[in-house]
Design an enzyme around this catalytic site. Sequence first.
Site, PDB file in Angstrom:
ATOM      1  N   CYS A  70      -1.375  16.065   7.464  1.00 52.34           N
ATOM      2  CA  CYS A  70      -2.643  15.567   6.925  1.00 52.34           C
ATOM      3  C   CYS A  70      -3.566  16.733   6.574  1.00 52.34           C
ATOM      4  CB  CYS A  70      -3.321  14.651   7.946  1.00 52.34           C
ATOM      5  SG  CYS A  70      -4.977  14.121   7.448  1.00 52.34           S
ATOM      6  N   HIS A 116      -7.369  11.550  13.648  1.00 49.55           N
ATOM      7  CA  HIS A 116      -6.618  11.046  12.497  1.00 49.55           C
ATOM      8  C   HIS A 116      -6.512   9.529  12.490  1.00 49.55           C
ATOM      9  CE1 HIS A 116      -3.634  11.261   9.245  1.00 49.55           C
ATOM     10  NE2 HIS A 116      -2.956  10.338   9.905  1.00 49.55           N
ATOM     11  N   ASN A 156     -13.630   4.465   0.893  1.00 50.52           N
ATOM     12  CA  ASN A 156     -12.540   3.511   0.711  1.00 50.52           C
ATOM     13  C   ASN A 156     -11.719   3.510   1.995  1.00 50.52           C
ATOM     14  OD1 ASN A 156     -13.253   3.244  -2.034  1.00 50.52           O
ATOM     15  ND2 ASN A 156     -11.937   4.953  -2.610  1.00 50.52           N
ATOM     16  N   HIS A 167      -6.589   9.436   6.961  1.00 50.97           N
ATOM     17  CA  HIS A 167      -7.582  10.057   7.837  1.00 50.97           C
ATOM     18  C   HIS A 167      -8.982   9.558   7.455  1.00 50.97           C
ATOM     19  CE1 HIS A 167      -8.646  13.560  10.523  1.00 50.97           C
ATOM     20  NE2 HIS A 167      -9.826  13.214  10.037  1.00 50.97           N
ATOM     21  N   HIS A 169     -12.304   9.193   6.102  1.00 52.06           N
ATOM     22  CA  HIS A 169     -13.114  10.058   5.257  1.00 52.06           C
ATOM     23  C   HIS A 169     -13.758   9.234   4.153  1.00 52.06           C
ATOM     24  CE1 HIS A 169      -9.580   9.666   2.670  1.00 52.06           C
ATOM     25  NE2 HIS A 169     -10.291  10.172   1.663  1.00 52.06           N
TER      26      HIS A 169
END
Length: 342
Positions: A70, A116, A156, A167, A169
């Site tokens: 990631c 995560h 989103n 992850h 964000h």
Amino acid sequence: MYTTVIELADGRELIYYDSAPGRDRSAGDRRPLDRVESSPELRRDPATGDWVTIAAHRQTRTYHPPADACPLCPSRDGRQSEIPAADYEVAVFENRFPSLSGDAGRCEVVCFTPEHAAGFADLTPERARLVLDAWTDRTAALRARPGVAQVYCFENRGAEIGVTLPHPHGQIYGFSVPTPRTAKHLAAAAAHRAATGRNLFEDLLAEARYATERVVLAGEHWTAFVPYAARWPYEVHLYPHRRVPDLTRLGEAERAEFPGLYLDLLARFDGLFGLAEPTPYISAWHQAPTAGGEELALHLELFTVRRTADKLKYLAGTESGMDAFMNDVSPETAARRLREAR
């Protein structure tokens, strides 16, 4: 809030946001990266007047990497990511695969947590407040950049929405022209002012608070309600009671109350369908453009594409072809279910 600005290996900017001073943010980016080359193009559709961004370089962006690769996790165990530190609270950096850059604008990524497998709903109120402060700081910085006409902060969540990096964000776009949705808001607000002498968004909030059947939750400074003509099965608008144009104009009392209300709202979305996995959603801050937005009002729009536990709302022929939305859930029913969900 304490900030530290560093430069990544390819020249992009990264900003750490910390709740306390003294955090070591000296780790450098040791990846052998070439400078970012992107040339998005804005084209205006003469049939509608809408601006469309052509960003063909994004076809090569990172797509569903495994968890141990990631790019938004901290740099640990010998693996370098977009964030050089071994831990962080909130981090914001220029997108390596931006939809907007140069004269077309700017795109940034906001990492809410180093965890995560977490989500925004898992944040503490203190961390959610730090994210709010980061949104506000970046709104101020981008609004001050030459050529930026509007700042858009959004998240989103979920593969159903189209998320390619799980992850937790969000993103911040600095548009060089006001968005088509904002243009509609401006026109509707001007027409309402001409017809009534009042502000459209103040009236929308007052109507929802008076009728109450579409209110989901409310505090001293904010109210969350389902709009009268909701487009999505479960759609909530969160307004501060005092009309302001953007995040930079919120007062301390409004900032202090927001995290608890927003986390409560996200928990209600997750509790709607009784599923183990979280509800997919889009969370969108609507802010006035840098010029000509005096009649607009800062607010957040939160909605999901899930209409039942096993069905999604797809934008099919009427929505995608004609921009004519068909909603399968009445706004009053959606508000009641959200009030009951926890």
